[in-house]
Design an enzyme around this catalytic site. Sequence first.
Site, mmCIF file in Angstrom:
data_model
loop_
_atom_site.group_PDB
_atom_site.id
_atom_site.type_symbol
_atom_site.label_atom_id
_atom_site.label_comp_id
_atom_site.label_asym_id
_atom_site.label_seq_id
_atom_site.Cartn_x
_atom_site.Cartn_y
_atom_site.Cartn_z
ATOM 1 N N PHE A 59 6.928 9.808 -6.282
ATOM 2 C CA PHE A 59 7.344 8.110 -6.652
ATOM 3 C C PHE A 59 8.698 7.931 -7.553
ATOM 4 O O PHE A 59 9.513 7.147 -7.400
ATOM 5 C CB PHE A 59 6.259 7.569 -7.019
ATOM 6 C CG PHE A 59 6.237 5.925 -7.113
ATOM 7 C CD1 PHE A 59 6.024 5.338 -5.904
ATOM 8 C CD2 PHE A 59 6.839 5.207 -7.841
ATOM 9 C CE1 PHE A 59 5.968 3.996 -5.641
ATOM 10 C CE2 PHE A 59 7.223 3.981 -7.928
ATOM 11 C CZ PHE A 59 6.782 3.135 -6.621
ATOM 12 N N ALA A 64 11.130 9.945 -8.165
ATOM 13 C CA ALA A 64 12.614 10.180 -7.204
ATOM 14 C C ALA A 64 12.663 9.125 -6.208
ATOM 15 O O ALA A 64 14.034 8.725 -6.088
ATOM 16 C CB ALA A 64 12.337 11.414 -6.807
ATOM 17 N N ARG A 121 7.774 -0.498 -7.639
ATOM 18 C CA ARG A 121 7.760 -0.874 -9.226
ATOM 19 C C ARG A 121 7.214 0.119 -10.109
ATOM 20 O O ARG A 121 7.887 0.732 -10.904
ATOM 21 C CB ARG A 121 6.924 -2.067 -9.171
ATOM 22 C CG ARG A 121 6.852 -2.848 -10.541
ATOM 23 C CD ARG A 121 6.012 -4.188 -10.340
ATOM 24 N NE ARG A 121 4.456 -3.740 -10.064
ATOM 25 C CZ ARG A 121 3.757 -3.337 -11.066
ATOM 26 N NH1 ARG A 121 4.042 -3.447 -12.351
ATOM 27 N NH2 ARG A 121 2.279 -3.173 -10.735
ATOM 28 N N LYS A 122 5.976 0.628 -10.061
ATOM 29 C CA LYS A 122 5.119 1.276 -10.915
ATOM 30 C C LYS A 122 4.762 2.625 -10.228
ATOM 31 O O LYS A 122 4.717 3.447 -10.711
ATOM 32 C CB LYS A 122 4.027 0.563 -11.443
ATOM 33 C CG LYS A 122 4.307 0.424 -12.997
ATOM 34 C CD LYS A 122 3.086 -0.208 -13.630
ATOM 35 C CE LYS A 122 3.190 -0.457 -15.033
ATOM 36 N NZ LYS A 122 1.872 -1.124 -15.696
ATOM 37 N N HIS A 131 2.767 -4.111 9.293
ATOM 38 C CA HIS A 131 1.849 -4.374 8.558
ATOM 39 C C HIS A 131 0.657 -5.128 9.555
ATOM 40 O O HIS A 131 -0.280 -5.394 8.970
ATOM 41 C CB HIS A 131 2.115 -5.643 7.259
ATOM 42 C CG HIS A 131 2.829 -5.030 6.429
ATOM 43 N ND1 HIS A 131 2.838 -3.840 5.679
ATOM 44 C CD2 HIS A 131 4.149 -5.612 5.739
ATOM 45 C CE1 HIS A 131 3.710 -3.604 4.736
ATOM 46 N NE2 HIS A 131 4.553 -4.694 4.770
ATOM 47 N N CYS A 133 0.768 -1.330 -0.070
ATOM 48 C CA CYS A 133 0.024 0.031 0.101
ATOM 49 C C CYS A 133 0.943 1.290 -0.067
ATOM 50 O O CYS A 133 0.305 2.469 0.064
ATOM 51 C CB CYS A 133 -0.815 0.003 1.365
ATOM 52 S SG CYS A 133 -2.366 -1.260 1.056
#
Length: 304
Positions: free
Chosen positions: A240, A242, A260-261, A119, A67
């Site tokens: 994100f 950077a 990742r993305k 978590h 998340c």
Amino acid sequence: MAEDKKTFIDKISKALAKCEGLTLKDLLFSYRGTPYPVTACSVETFQALEDLEARRDDMVLVSYPKCGVNWLIQILSDLIFTTLQSKPVSTELPFIECGDPGKYQRMKQIPSPRILATHLNYDCLPKSIFKNKAKILVLFRNPKDTAVSFFHFHNNVPGVPSYSSWDEFFSEFMNGKVSWGSYFDHAVTWNKHIEDENTMIVIYEDLKENLTASVKQIAEFFGFSPTAEQIQSIADRATFQAVKDKAQETHGAIGSFLFRKGGVGDWKNLFTEAQNQEMDAKFKVCLEGTKLGAKLKYDVYCKV
């Protein structure tokens, strides 16, 4: 500081190395009814977790896996450095439930303010966090993108056991049989405490949409008073992209897989119509009409 970073990256690498040769069946063990990865957690560590002595100025960051909590850790670390001119020490695995049982003794030596990431559900947190009134920042992401990101993590990270297909993963995700259990159980538990004193909920998609405003909100929650220029400069370093560009330096080989993305809407590339309907129905039962459900803007981010 370079030595701290090296120790931290070594610990991540050792946890990953434990995955070698494991099957999905071997990866998970159950503790109090929730599955956890044997590579990062153990019964002994969970039993010792109650020994963690929280401090009032600890900054507790909570999220379900995938998340964006590693992104949030980077933002908070920069906030501490910018406002206090001190770098957080990060020789331990970032999640309080991960590592060996002796870590809680070692954590006593870490100077304040400490970042404690987890978590875990509300009910599984060490009691000292509530007793000493540490502030808790809880990060949520829409469940469809969370599931897709979790699937890619399993199937992209070398050595981590893979699922045979997205369909197999989706079924396990919906049944709460993945690491750290059910997204929806996690969400329902935290929704009960959404208005607790010292607790704030932030949404991943809000971070993406207006990072500067989110950094300001997070700073105020934890009692920092950065200038407008400092807030903007933290936000610029925390995009994100950077963070992803520096991921190998901050997290070693796993960095590019952790970051990742970072997109919104990637679920549209994998979800079938039947899977959309199944998750929409689950959301309706668990979260529709709740304060957390409203914050998640499900109709905006999870409807075709």
